[in-house]
Design a protein around this motif. Structure first.
Motif, PDB file in Angstrom:
ATOM      1  N   ASP A  82      56.769  36.899  42.148  1.00 13.44           N
ATOM      2  CA  ASP A  82      56.031  37.254  40.927  1.00 13.44           C
ATOM      3  C   ASP A  82      54.902  36.261  40.661  1.00 13.44           C
ATOM      4  OD1 ASP A  82      57.659  39.454  40.457  1.00 13.44           O
ATOM      5  OD2 ASP A  82      59.061  38.342  39.199  1.00 13.44           O
ATOM      6  N   LEU A  83      55.175  34.967  40.915  1.00 10.76           N
ATOM      7  CA  LEU A  83      54.149  33.949  40.712  1.00 10.76           C
ATOM      8  C   LEU A  83      52.999  34.141  41.694  1.00 10.76           C
ATOM      9  CD1 LEU A  83      53.097  31.379  39.376  1.00 10.76           C
ATOM     10  CD2 LEU A  83      54.515  30.050  40.969  1.00 10.76           C
ATOM     11  N   LEU A  84      53.320  34.502  42.930  1.00  8.83           N
ATOM     12  CA  LEU A  84      52.290  34.749  43.942  1.00  8.83           C
ATOM     13  C   LEU A  84      51.363  35.883  43.491  1.00  8.83           C
ATOM     14  CD1 LEU A  84      51.396  33.948  46.869  1.00  8.83           C
ATOM     15  CD2 LEU A  84      52.825  35.846  47.655  1.00  8.83           C
ATOM     16  N   ALA A  85      51.964  36.953  42.973  1.00  5.44           N
ATOM     17  CA  ALA A  85      51.169  38.092  42.498  1.00  5.44           C
ATOM     18  C   ALA A  85      50.303  37.696  41.309  1.00  5.44           C
ATOM     19  CB  ALA A  85      52.089  39.250  42.125  1.00  5.44           C
ATOM     20  N   LEU A  86      50.873  36.898  40.398  1.00  7.80           N
ATOM     21  CA  LEU A  86      50.114  36.464  39.224  1.00  7.80           C
ATOM     22  C   LEU A  86      48.932  35.589  39.624  1.00  7.80           C
ATOM     23  CD1 LEU A  86      49.854  36.175  36.097  1.00  7.80           C
ATOM     24  CD2 LEU A  86      51.217  34.078  36.332  1.00  7.80           C
ATOM     25  N   SER A  87      49.136  34.689  40.574  1.00  7.89           N
ATOM     26  CA  SER A  87      48.049  33.786  40.974  1.00  7.89           C
ATOM     27  C   SER A  87      46.879  34.577  41.546  1.00  7.89           C
ATOM     28  CB  SER A  87      48.551  32.754  41.987  1.00  7.89           C
ATOM     29  OG  SER A  87      48.873  33.360  43.235  1.00  7.89           O
ATOM     30  N   GLY A  88      47.190  35.606  42.335  1.00 11.77           N
ATOM     31  CA  GLY A  88      46.124  36.441  42.874  1.00 11.77           C
ATOM     32  C   GLY A  88      45.391  37.208  41.790  1.00 11.77           C
ATOM     33  N   ARG A  89      46.156  37.725  40.818  1.00 12.30           N
ATOM     34  CA  ARG A  89      45.538  38.488  39.741  1.00 12.30           C
ATOM     35  C   ARG A  89      44.694  37.607  38.832  1.00 12.30           C
ATOM     36  NH1 ARG A  89      49.782  40.249  37.687  1.00 12.30           N
ATOM     37  NH2 ARG A  89      49.878  39.267  35.634  1.00 12.30           N
ATOM     38  N   MET A  90      45.198  36.423  38.496  1.00 11.91           N
ATOM     39  CA  MET A  90      44.433  35.509  37.650  1.00 11.91           C
ATOM     40  C   MET A  90      43.127  35.108  38.328  1.00 11.91           C
ATOM     41  SD  MET A  90      46.032  34.722  34.718  1.00 11.91           S
ATOM     42  CE  MET A  90      46.255  36.507  34.653  1.00 11.91           C
ATOM     43  N   ASP A  91      43.202  34.807  39.620  1.00 12.35           N
ATOM     44  CA  ASP A  91      42.005  34.419  40.362  1.00 12.35           C
ATOM     45  C   ASP A  91      40.973  35.550  40.352  1.00 12.35           C
ATOM     46  OD1 ASP A  91      40.610  32.624  42.459  1.00 12.35           O
ATOM     47  OD2 ASP A  91      40.780  34.553  43.497  1.00 12.35           O
ATOM     48  N   ALA A  92      41.448  36.780  40.584  1.00  9.24           N
ATOM     49  CA  ALA A  92      40.526  37.920  40.627  1.00  9.24           C
ATOM     50  C   ALA A  92      39.900  38.182  39.263  1.00  9.24           C
ATOM     51  CB  ALA A  92      41.268  39.166  41.117  1.00  9.24           C
ATOM     52  N   GLU A  93      40.717  38.105  38.193  1.00  7.82           N
ATOM     53  CA  GLU A  93      40.207  38.389  36.854  1.00  7.82           C
ATOM     54  C   GLU A  93      39.195  37.338  36.403  1.00  7.82           C
ATOM     55  OE1 GLU A  93      43.519  38.781  34.228  1.00  7.82           O
ATOM     56  OE2 GLU A  93      44.165  40.703  35.075  1.00  7.82           O
ATOM     57  N   ILE A  94      39.503  36.067  36.650  1.00  7.21           N
ATOM     58  CA  ILE A  94      38.613  34.995  36.212  1.00  7.21           C
ATOM     59  C   ILE A  94      37.328  34.993  37.042  1.00  7.21           C
ATOM     60  CG2 ILE A  94      38.366  32.476  36.120  1.00  7.21           C
ATOM     61  CD1 ILE A  94      41.359  32.391  35.326  1.00  7.21           C
ATOM     62  N   THR A  95      37.482  35.142  38.354  1.00  7.44           N
ATOM     63  CA  THR A  95      36.293  35.191  39.204  1.00  7.44           C
ATOM     64  C   THR A  95      35.408  36.375  38.819  1.00  7.44           C
ATOM     65  OG1 THR A  95      37.511  34.191  41.045  1.00  7.44           O
ATOM     66  CG2 THR A  95      35.455  35.318  41.584  1.00  7.44           C
ATOM     67  N   GLY A  96      36.015  37.526  38.578  1.00  5.19           N
ATOM     68  CA  GLY A  96      35.252  38.710  38.196  1.00  5.19           C
ATOM     69  C   GLY A  96      34.512  38.529  36.890  1.00  5.19           C
ATOM     70  N   ALA A  97      35.189  37.936  35.896  1.00  6.60           N
ATOM     71  CA  ALA A  97      34.549  37.721  34.596  1.00  6.60           C
ATOM     72  C   ALA A  97      33.353  36.781  34.728  1.00  6.60           C
ATOM     73  CB  ALA A  97      35.553  37.165  33.601  1.00  6.60           C
ATOM     74  N   CYS A  98      33.517  35.704  35.497  1.00  9.54           N
ATOM     75  CA  CYS A  98      32.416  34.748  35.651  1.00  9.54           C
ATOM     76  C   CYS A  98      31.255  35.335  36.448  1.00  9.54           C
ATOM     77  CB  CYS A  98      32.930  33.454  36.292  1.00  9.54           C
ATOM     78  SG  CYS A  98      33.884  32.414  35.149  1.00  9.54           S
ATOM     79  N   LYS A  99      31.555  36.167  37.424  1.00  7.39           N
ATOM     80  CA  LYS A  99      30.474  36.803  38.179  1.00  7.39           C
ATOM     81  C   LYS A  99      29.709  37.807  37.314  1.00  7.39           C
ATOM     82  CE  LYS A  99      32.058  36.236  42.944  1.00  7.39           C
ATOM     83  NZ  LYS A  99      32.450  36.915  44.190  1.00  7.39           N
ATOM     84  N   ARG A 100      30.404  38.497  36.423  1.00  4.82           N
ATOM     85  CA  ARG A 100      29.714  39.419  35.518  1.00  4.82           C
ATOM     86  C   ARG A 100      28.798  38.655  34.564  1.00  4.82           C
ATOM     87  NH1 ARG A 100      34.877  41.753  35.580  1.00  4.82           N
ATOM     88  NH2 ARG A 100      35.433  40.829  33.571  1.00  4.82           N
ATOM     89  N   MET A 101      29.306  37.527  34.059  1.00  2.74           N
ATOM     90  CA  MET A 101      28.474  36.715  33.169  1.00  2.74           C
ATOM     91  C   MET A 101      27.264  36.150  33.911  1.00  2.74           C
ATOM     92  SD  MET A 101      31.120  34.723  30.596  1.00  2.74           S
ATOM     93  CE  MET A 101      32.375  34.307  31.780  1.00  2.74           C
ATOM     94  N   ALA A 102      27.486  35.739  35.151  1.00  5.41           N
ATOM     95  CA  ALA A 102      26.380  35.204  35.947  1.00  5.41           C
ATOM     96  C   ALA A 102      25.288  36.257  36.128  1.00  5.41           C
ATOM     97  CB  ALA A 102      26.896  34.735  37.306  1.00  5.41           C
ATOM     98  N   ALA A 103      25.692  37.497  36.385  1.00  5.78           N
ATOM     99  CA  ALA A 103      24.721  38.575  36.545  1.00  5.78           C
ATOM    100  C   ALA A 103      23.965  38.825  35.242  1.00  5.78           C
ATOM    101  CB  ALA A 103      25.423  39.850  37.005  1.00  5.78           C
ATOM    102  N   ASP A 104      24.704  38.811  34.122  1.00  6.53           N
ATOM    103  CA  ASP A 104      24.071  39.033  32.812  1.00  6.53           C
ATOM    104  C   ASP A 104      23.060  37.938  32.486  1.00  6.53           C
ATOM    105  OD1 ASP A 104      25.579  41.290  32.469  1.00  6.53           O
ATOM    106  OD2 ASP A 104      27.096  40.330  31.207  1.00  6.53           O
ATOM    107  N   LEU A 105      23.351  36.712  32.927  1.00  6.25           N
ATOM    108  CA  LEU A 105      22.492  35.572  32.589  1.00  6.25           C
ATOM    109  C   LEU A 105      21.426  35.311  33.647  1.00  6.25           C
ATOM    110  CD1 LEU A 105      25.236  33.137  31.222  1.00  6.25           C
ATOM    111  CD2 LEU A 105      23.676  34.580  29.904  1.00  6.25           C
TER     112      LEU A 105
END
Length: 367
Positions: free
Chosen positions: A75-98
């Motif tokens: 479960d922790l392995l799955a969470l780490s992958g999901r957290m990484d994807a969500e945070i990376t995705g959010a920051c990349k969207r902000m980078a594009a907006d800025l």
């Protein structure tokens, strides 16, 4: 709205999993190659079924503990992958907006994608906050709800049943009962074929009992035999009391960790304001309002909800490794793989946490 600080939290302060900084180690991806190798060594770590049903060792109590620990690691392995994807995705969207150049989002060797993307956004926001302008984020903390049914099922798995052999060994012989595969030397509730020390309802041609015995039967018994069986007890019961094994504390701790790790958390409603120059910061405010809730939820999950559980899994893994003598190669392989998974996944979520905090700090989260 309440102002809630996540910046003060370091979920790995002083812990064994805190092995790299925010720029280190290619974190993210749920363990990467190590996660894949762990799955090969222990299929229960990577398969779609529940590790609670795994057969790791013939030792029932230890098997339950390993199953719960492997499931929590999975479960922790799955969470780490999901957290990484969500945070990376959010920051990349902000980078594009800025308007951050894509080249700035490319991670250097050994740097996680989340670190590169979020640090670039943090730098861009920092450059936009000129002349002492600050941002302030107010929000209601996320609410995380565990699956109570799954937790109860896992904890039930930790309650190892008393085996027939243990019942026979622990019960006062005079209080044992059950089917006797052999000779019953006690009260028989069914047909007694043999000698009846008492009154026999039916006798055969040789004068031996062949019916209900109101007394003690010395022979075969067609139903429940009480007190004494010269042979093998089947489905034995103790008319006194046999204390079953207590729920193992480490097994329950793995279940609790798994429940917290898999809990679903709401995203916070956000109120974001600038101390001045709000018009000039329109793009910054807009992209933060759209994406900051993702970062806040991730930080809350990592820093508030599961920080202690990560340390618990490190401890339980170490404890299990000391209990594997005679447990078999499957148990050794799966515990070793799960311990490695916990370590790599913990590093990954730590990297994700720090990457997210680099942006949320600029946004005024933490007051």
């Amino acid at each position: 709205m309440a102002l809630f600080s996540v910046m003060a939290c370091d979920p790995f302060a002083g812990g064994a999993a805190n092995t790299q900084g925010s720029g280190g180690g290619g974190g993210g991806g749920g363990g990467g190659l190590l996660g894949g190798l762990s799955g090969i060594a222990c299929p229960e770590l990577s398969g779609g079924g529940s590790a609670l049903r795994g057969n790791f060792t013939a030792k029932a109590g230890l098997n339950a503990k390993i199953g719960a620990f492997v499931q929590a690691s999975k479960d922790l392995l799955a969470l780490s992958g999901r957290m990484d994807a969500e945070i990376t995705g959010a920051c990349k969207r902000m980078a594009a907006d800025l308007g951050v150049p894509p080249a700035k989002l490319v991670p250097a060797q050994g740097v996680a994608a989340s670190t590169a993307a979020c640090n670039a956004v943090s730098a861009e926001i920092g450059a936009a906050l000129k002349g002492g302008v600050t941002l302030k984020a107010e929000f209601t903390p996320p609410k995380c709800e565990v699956n109570a049914s799954a937790r109860a099922s896992c904890e039930g798995h930790c309650k190892v049943e008393v085996t027939p052999a243990e019942i026979v060994a622990k019960c006062d012989p005079g209080k044992l009962s059950g089917q006797c595969k052999g000779t019953c030397s006690g009260k028989c509730e069914g047909t007694c074929k043999g000698t009846c020390q008492g009154e026999c309802a039916v006798k055969d041609a040789q004068g031996k009992c062949a019916g209900q015995c109101n007394g003690t039967c010395q022979g075969s018994c067609s139903a429940t035999c009480h007190a004494s069986c010269k042979g093998e007890w089947q489905a034995p019961k103790c008319e006194g009391h046999v204390t079953p094994p207590k729920v193992d504390a480490d097994c329950k701790a793995s279940c609790d960790a798994s429940a917290k790790i898999t809990a679903q958390c709401t995203k916070p409603a956000l109120n974001l304001t600038a101390s001045a120059n709000a018009e000039a910061l329109a793009k910054v405010l807009a992209t933060l309002r759209a994406n900051l809730p993702v970062l806040i939820s991730a930080q809350f999950k990592i820093g508030k909800e599961i920080a202690a559980d990560l340390q618990t899994l490190v401890r339980v893994g170490g404890q299990l490794r000391g209990e594997l003598n005679g447990a078999g190669s499957k148990a050794v392989a799966c515990v070793t793989a799960a311990v490695s998974t916990v370590a790599s996944a913990s590093v990954s979520v730590n990297v994700s946490f720090k990457a997210s905090a680099s942006v949320s700090g600029k946004a005024g989260v933490g007051g």
